[in-house]
Each structure stands twice: as C-alpha cells, then as structure tokens.
Design a protein around this motif. Structure first.
Motif, PDB file in Angstrom:
ATOM      1  N   CYS A 131      41.073   5.262  59.913  1.00  0.00           N
ATOM      2  CA  CYS A 131      43.004   5.420  59.460  1.00  0.00           C
ATOM      3  C   CYS A 131      43.137   6.638  60.499  1.00  0.00           C
ATOM      4  O   CYS A 131      42.304   6.753  61.449  1.00  0.00           O
ATOM      5  CB  CYS A 131      42.968   5.371  58.121  1.00  0.00           C
ATOM      6  SG  CYS A 131      42.429   4.943  56.391  1.00  0.00           S
ATOM      7  N   SER A 132      44.680   5.829  60.513  1.00  0.00           N
ATOM      8  CA  SER A 132      44.943   6.484  61.311  1.00  0.00           C
ATOM      9  C   SER A 132      45.294   8.474  61.143  1.00  0.00           C
ATOM     10  O   SER A 132      46.126   9.247  61.430  1.00  0.00           O
ATOM     11  CB  SER A 132      46.090   5.953  62.091  1.00  0.00           C
ATOM     12  OG  SER A 132      47.411   5.868  61.418  1.00  0.00           O
ATOM     13  N   TYR A 164      40.790  -8.994  59.945  1.00  0.00           N
ATOM     14  CA  TYR A 164      41.952  -8.323  59.240  1.00  0.00           C
ATOM     15  C   TYR A 164      42.208  -7.826  58.194  1.00  0.00           C
ATOM     16  O   TYR A 164      41.463  -8.521  57.253  1.00  0.00           O
ATOM     17  CB  TYR A 164      43.157  -9.255  59.504  1.00  0.00           C
ATOM     18  CG  TYR A 164      43.897  -9.523  60.747  1.00  0.00           C
ATOM     19  CD1 TYR A 164      44.386  -8.411  61.697  1.00  0.00           C
ATOM     20  CD2 TYR A 164      43.903 -10.682  61.108  1.00  0.00           C
ATOM     21  CE1 TYR A 164      44.327  -9.016  63.665  1.00  0.00           C
ATOM     22  CE2 TYR A 164      43.640 -11.063  63.368  1.00  0.00           C
ATOM     23  CZ  TYR A 164      44.156  -9.819  63.694  1.00  0.00           C
ATOM     24  OH  TYR A 164      44.966 -10.383  65.119  1.00  0.00           O
ATOM     25  N   ASP A 165      41.465  -6.420  58.072  1.00  0.00           N
ATOM     26  CA  ASP A 165      41.788  -6.174  56.141  1.00  0.00           C
ATOM     27  C   ASP A 165      43.099  -6.131  55.973  1.00  0.00           C
ATOM     28  O   ASP A 165      43.786  -5.404  55.441  1.00  0.00           O
ATOM     29  CB  ASP A 165      41.044  -5.368  55.695  1.00  0.00           C
ATOM     30  CG  ASP A 165      40.116  -4.903  56.568  1.00  0.00           C
ATOM     31  OD1 ASP A 165      39.024  -4.889  56.143  1.00  0.00           O
ATOM     32  OD2 ASP A 165      40.031  -4.706  57.406  1.00  0.00           O
ATOM     33  N   THR A 166      43.575  -6.870  55.205  1.00  0.00           N
ATOM     34  CA  THR A 166      44.922  -7.340  54.858  1.00  0.00           C
ATOM     35  C   THR A 166      44.930  -7.264  53.102  1.00  0.00           C
ATOM     36  O   THR A 166      46.387  -6.630  53.086  1.00  0.00           O
ATOM     37  CB  THR A 166      45.343  -9.103  54.542  1.00  0.00           C
ATOM     38  OG1 THR A 166      44.361  -9.493  54.316  1.00  0.00           O
ATOM     39  CG2 THR A 166      45.340  -9.010  56.157  1.00  0.00           C
ATOM     40  N   ILE A 167      43.924  -7.042  52.565  1.00  0.00           N
ATOM     41  CA  ILE A 167      44.345  -6.732  51.133  1.00  0.00           C
ATOM     42  C   ILE A 167      42.917  -5.643  50.284  1.00  0.00           C
ATOM     43  O   ILE A 167      42.010  -6.441  50.829  1.00  0.00           O
ATOM     44  CB  ILE A 167      44.037  -8.175  49.958  1.00  0.00           C
ATOM     45  CG1 ILE A 167      45.260  -9.504  49.417  1.00  0.00           C
ATOM     46  CG2 ILE A 167      44.171  -7.793  48.246  1.00  0.00           C
ATOM     47  CD1 ILE A 167      45.115 -10.191  49.253  1.00  0.00           C
ATOM     48  N   MET A 168      43.708  -4.341  50.127  1.00  0.00           N
ATOM     49  CA  MET A 168      42.838  -3.812  49.693  1.00  0.00           C
ATOM     50  C   MET A 168      42.282  -3.665  48.636  1.00  0.00           C
ATOM     51  O   MET A 168      43.654  -3.471  47.899  1.00  0.00           O
ATOM     52  CB  MET A 168      44.079  -1.638  50.856  1.00  0.00           C
ATOM     53  CG  MET A 168      43.562  -2.360  52.378  1.00  0.00           C
ATOM     54  SD  MET A 168      42.559  -2.986  53.538  1.00  0.00           S
ATOM     55  CE  MET A 168      41.352  -1.813  52.827  1.00  0.00           C
ATOM     56  N   LEU A 185      48.684   4.906  49.373  1.00  0.00           N
ATOM     57  CA  LEU A 185      49.912   5.092  50.732  1.00  0.00           C
ATOM     58  C   LEU A 185      48.443   5.628  51.952  1.00  0.00           C
ATOM     59  O   LEU A 185      49.608   5.094  53.248  1.00  0.00           O
ATOM     60  CB  LEU A 185      50.192   7.017  49.906  1.00  0.00           C
ATOM     61  CG  LEU A 185      51.466   6.638  49.054  1.00  0.00           C
ATOM     62  CD1 LEU A 185      51.852   7.635  49.017  1.00  0.00           C
ATOM     63  CD2 LEU A 185      52.772   5.335  49.130  1.00  0.00           C
ATOM     64  N   GLN A 186      47.762   5.691  51.707  1.00  0.00           N
ATOM     65  CA  GLN A 186      46.608   5.517  53.185  1.00  0.00           C
ATOM     66  C   GLN A 186      46.773   4.481  54.088  1.00  0.00           C
ATOM     67  O   GLN A 186      46.751   4.555  54.658  1.00  0.00           O
ATOM     68  CB  GLN A 186      45.734   6.898  52.900  1.00  0.00           C
ATOM     69  CG  GLN A 186      45.337   6.766  53.620  1.00  0.00           C
ATOM     70  CD  GLN A 186      43.683   7.466  53.645  1.00  0.00           C
ATOM     71  OE1 GLN A 186      43.050   7.567  52.707  1.00  0.00           O
ATOM     72  NE2 GLN A 186      42.549   8.782  54.925  1.00  0.00           N
ATOM     73  N   TYR A 187      46.782   3.579  53.018  1.00  0.00           N
ATOM     74  CA  TYR A 187      46.127   1.988  53.572  1.00  0.00           C
ATOM     75  C   TYR A 187      47.673   1.746  54.471  1.00  0.00           C
ATOM     76  O   TYR A 187      47.824   1.419  55.465  1.00  0.00           O
ATOM     77  CB  TYR A 187      45.822   1.427  52.671  1.00  0.00           C
ATOM     78  CG  TYR A 187      44.294   1.667  52.463  1.00  0.00           C
ATOM     79  CD1 TYR A 187      43.500   1.581  52.806  1.00  0.00           C
ATOM     80  CD2 TYR A 187      44.377   1.288  50.453  1.00  0.00           C
ATOM     81  CE1 TYR A 187      41.968   1.790  52.869  1.00  0.00           C
ATOM     82  CE2 TYR A 187      42.681   1.571  50.444  1.00  0.00           C
ATOM     83  CZ  TYR A 187      41.693   1.700  51.376  1.00  0.00           C
ATOM     84  OH  TYR A 187      40.541   1.671  51.334  1.00  0.00           O
ATOM     85  N   ARG A 192      46.943  -0.498  59.633  1.00  0.00           N
ATOM     86  CA  ARG A 192      47.761  -1.108  60.095  1.00  0.00           C
ATOM     87  C   ARG A 192      47.767  -2.407  59.609  1.00  0.00           C
ATOM     88  O   ARG A 192      48.824  -3.120  59.253  1.00  0.00           O
ATOM     89  CB  ARG A 192      48.606  -1.367  61.994  1.00  0.00           C
ATOM     90  CG  ARG A 192      49.475  -2.438  62.302  1.00  0.00           C
ATOM     91  CD  ARG A 192      49.190  -2.384  63.496  1.00  0.00           C
ATOM     92  NE  ARG A 192      50.013  -0.606  63.881  1.00  0.00           N
ATOM     93  CZ  ARG A 192      51.104  -0.960  63.878  1.00  0.00           C
ATOM     94  NH1 ARG A 192      51.801  -1.002  64.017  1.00  0.00           N
ATOM     95  NH2 ARG A 192      51.580   0.232  64.840  1.00  0.00           N
ATOM     96  N   PRO A 193      46.629  -3.185  59.119  1.00  0.00           N
ATOM     97  CA  PRO A 193      46.396  -4.646  58.246  1.00  0.00           C
ATOM     98  C   PRO A 193      47.052  -4.402  57.429  1.00  0.00           C
ATOM     99  O   PRO A 193      47.134  -6.123  57.103  1.00  0.00           O
ATOM    100  CB  PRO A 193      44.978  -4.744  58.614  1.00  0.00           C
ATOM    101  CG  PRO A 193      44.508  -3.791  59.821  1.00  0.00           C
ATOM    102  CD  PRO A 193      45.449  -2.906  59.775  1.00  0.00           C
ATOM    103  N   ALA A 194      46.188  -3.368  56.100  1.00  0.00           N
ATOM    104  CA  ALA A 194      46.745  -3.742  55.205  1.00  0.00           C
ATOM    105  C   ALA A 194      48.577  -3.927  54.959  1.00  0.00           C
ATOM    106  O   ALA A 194      49.671  -3.375  55.744  1.00  0.00           O
ATOM    107  CB  ALA A 194      46.498  -2.147  54.118  1.00  0.00           C
TER     108      ALA A 194
END
Length: 378
Positions: A131-132, A164-168, A185-187, A192-194
């Motif tokens: 994560c950024s 792409y990890d779209t669903i966490m 919130l972190q995702y 970005r992909p979340a």
C-alpha cells in the motif's frame, strides 16, 4: 586494536540471491534478543495461534539476517511476512475460515453475471501487497504498508497479464470492528486496485460459556485430562484432578479430533458466537456501506442480503474494454450457506481449545532445533 565490546572478531562472506554481502556475526545482545523473539514466537504459535487474528511484532532485529527465526517459522508451517524488523504472523482461528466459503460462493456464481469468456480470469489470492500509506489511529491491529489480505478476489487481465486485486476480504475475531474499518480505509485510500471491501466480524460472548467452577465442567475436564492429557496438561490443570472420582492411574490414549468431538460439550469451550458482514464500495471516491450490516450467524438475515456487481470485479478503467460486460449484473452472497459453515466450524474450534487444555504443546519437545545449533551461521 581490540574489537568493540560484545562483538565477534570474525567476519565472513555469504552468498545471497542479490549477490555477495558481508555478514557480521551478531553481538551477544543481539543474540539474546533473537532468543527472546523466538521464545515469544513459539509461545504465540503454541498457545494463541487459533485465538488471535494476527500477531504484529517489532523484533528489533534485521529479520532478513536472522535465518534461525525464519527456520522456526517455517518449521511450524505458519503464514507470515516481514519488513525490516517487523514480523507479522497470520492467525489460524478456525472460525475465520468462513471466508473461504464466502470466496467460493462468489466465484461459483461469477458465470451468472460475467461474460463466459472472462470467467476463467478470476481467482482467490492471498499474496502480499504494498500500500502507498497507512491510516492513522490506534487499534488492536497495527497497520503496515506491506500486508497480506485475509483473502481477495483478483482479475487477471487476459491481454496484459496483469493481476488486479479488486475485492478485498478481511475477517476479525480477536480484533475490533474499528480495526476492520481501518483496513477498509487503507485499501481504498492507499491501494488503487481495490474497488470493494467485504468485512466479516465474528464475536464471542465468553460469559455464556460453562463456568470453570461448574462441577459438571470440572468433572468432564478431569476425564479429558486423565484419558487424553499429557504431563504438561496435567501439571497446569492439577486442581481439576484433586479429589477426582476417576481412576488417576490410567495411561493416556492417542486421540483424533473426531474422537475428541464425541467426548466434549461445545458449550464448555465456546461462548455464544455472532457474526455479520459488511460490504463497502466507493461512491465519488468516498467509502460507502452498501446497504446495511447483514447478520450471518446465528440466524442469517435474508432481508438485507449483500450484493456484488459485475462492475465490482473488474477495474473501473477497464469496463469499456469488454463490450459484453454488463456492469449492473449482480450476485447475492448466500448468507444461509455462510451460516451453515459457521455452525460447522464452531465445534472444530471447541475441539482445538479442549486439546490445547488437556494436551498443550511443550516447546522443549515440540521443536527439533537447538538455539545453539546455528552459532556462527548468522
């Protein structure tokens, strides 16, 4: 010139995947700290691995240069990752595996909302991500930029070979709902992909568990200790054997989980369990709870079943790349299925707690390594 205090005078060269690097043996202070960390890690794995969602430990060590610690972790077969001096060990609470059923339920239904040609490109994924940034604030679960989601659903672009990890997906048993929301919130803010976050919260009311002072429980506990218990279990829980009406001279029998399940009463070991799920998405770049919180257990809520749309599963920027994609198609999470799975997992958790009671692991017997075996290797 003499060497600095507590430092070895020997320096060696050691090959690594990135080339040749200088390895300086650890000082006595560092070696003492390493032994302390290993003892803490082993204690956690043996006593709390199934009770705690994650252990985040600032070891004060360069873990990359601590192969003995890595070997201990690998010997136990736990899921873990580290960054610098920070070590994260993933817990193994049986109840948390309900998300495996959740992921399979979503993937099994993907053909009902997605073009047939795209279905093979979705899968479950549990690898580390970067994560950024992190979300400020304190909780049970400290945040790191590097993390492993409890689970995720990924889209493998058929033309670009990009994942792409779209669903966490995150689940919490020992951790708070606030921790789950900080993960979400972190995702959304730093990964970005979340596009969607599914949060499962499991809670236990320990006050509803059979009291340890209850005569019936104490009698049943004594029977387990005498029939299956090891020496350490009998030593720790010796008070249960005092004035026992059962034969204390019997030799312990080998056992299986199924045999223990037949011997125990679940309510002796597990309090009342409740579980719910929240689905969060982004609306105008702001997190939004989709619908409402939905109860999963003990009785599933069929009036507010959470939905997942086809557009959630593919990055927004790629929607126009697939002309057959109808982003408004949706599938419903099967709350009845998750409720049944949770009901099946609770006895397994009770079994683990019972075994940990009468036959706890002994560090000296369990590990086949010796703290002194690796002297000079590090």
């Amino acid at each position: 010139m003499s060497s600095p205090p507590n430092m070895s005078t020997t320096t060696t060269l050691q090959a690594s995947p990135t080339g040749i690097r200088m390895i300086t043996p650890k000082s006595t202070e560092e070696d003492t700290r390493l032994n302390q960390v290993i003892a803490q890690v082993v204690s956690f794995i043996q006593t709390n691995l199934c009770e705690v969602d994650k252990l985040t430990l600032n070891t004060g060590l360069d873990i990359e240069d601590s192969p003995r610690l890595i070997r201990v972790l690998d010997a136990y077969g736990v899921r873990y990752f580290y960054h610098g001096s920070i070590l994260v060990i993933m817990g193994a609470c049986p109840l948390n595996s309900v998300i495996n059923t959740l992921v399979l339920n979503i993937l099994d239904q993907r053909s009902t909302i997605l073009p047939h040609e795209l279905c093979p490109y979705f899968s479950s994924y549990r690898a580390g991500i970067l994560c950024s940034g992190t979300i400020k604030g304190k909780g049970v679960r400290p945040q790191l930029r590097i993390k492993i989601p409890d689970d995720s659903i990924t889209f493998h672009h058929p033309g670009k070979h990009t994942i792409y990890d779209t669903i966490m997906i995150e689940v919490a048993f020992s951790e708070s709902r606030g921790d789950l929301h900080r993960e979400m919130l972190q995702y959304f803010e730093h990964y970005r992909p979340a596009q969607l976050a599914i949060l499962v919260k499991i809670e236990e009311d320990l006050s509803s568990r059979t009291p340890r002072t209850d005569p019936g429980f104490r009698d049943r506990a004594a029977q387990l200790l005498l029939r299956f218990g090891n020496d350490l279990g009998k030593e720790i829980h010796a008070t249960y054997l005092e004035n026992s009406a059962h034969d204390t001279s019997v030799r312990p029998e080998p056992f299986t989980d199924d045999e223990i399940l037949e011997q125990i009463q679940v309510e002796d070991w597990i309090g009342t369990i409740a579980a719910d799920v929240e689905v969060w998405d982004l609306m105008h770049s702001e997190p939004r709870l989709r619908g409402s919180r939905t109860r999963l257990f003990p009785t599933p809520d069929r009036n507010s079943v959470p939905y997942i749309y086809a557009g959630d599963m593919i990055p927004l920027a790629l929607h126009d790349s697939f002309p057959n994609l109808n982003v408004s198609q949706r599938l419903a999470i099967d709350t009845d299925l998750l409720c049944m799975r949770m009901a099946a997992l609770i006895p397994r958790f009770a079994c683990w707690r019972a075994i940990n009671f009468f036959s706890p692991e002994d560090e000296d017997e369990d590990m086949d390594y010796n703290a002194d075996d690796d002297e000079g290797e590090e």
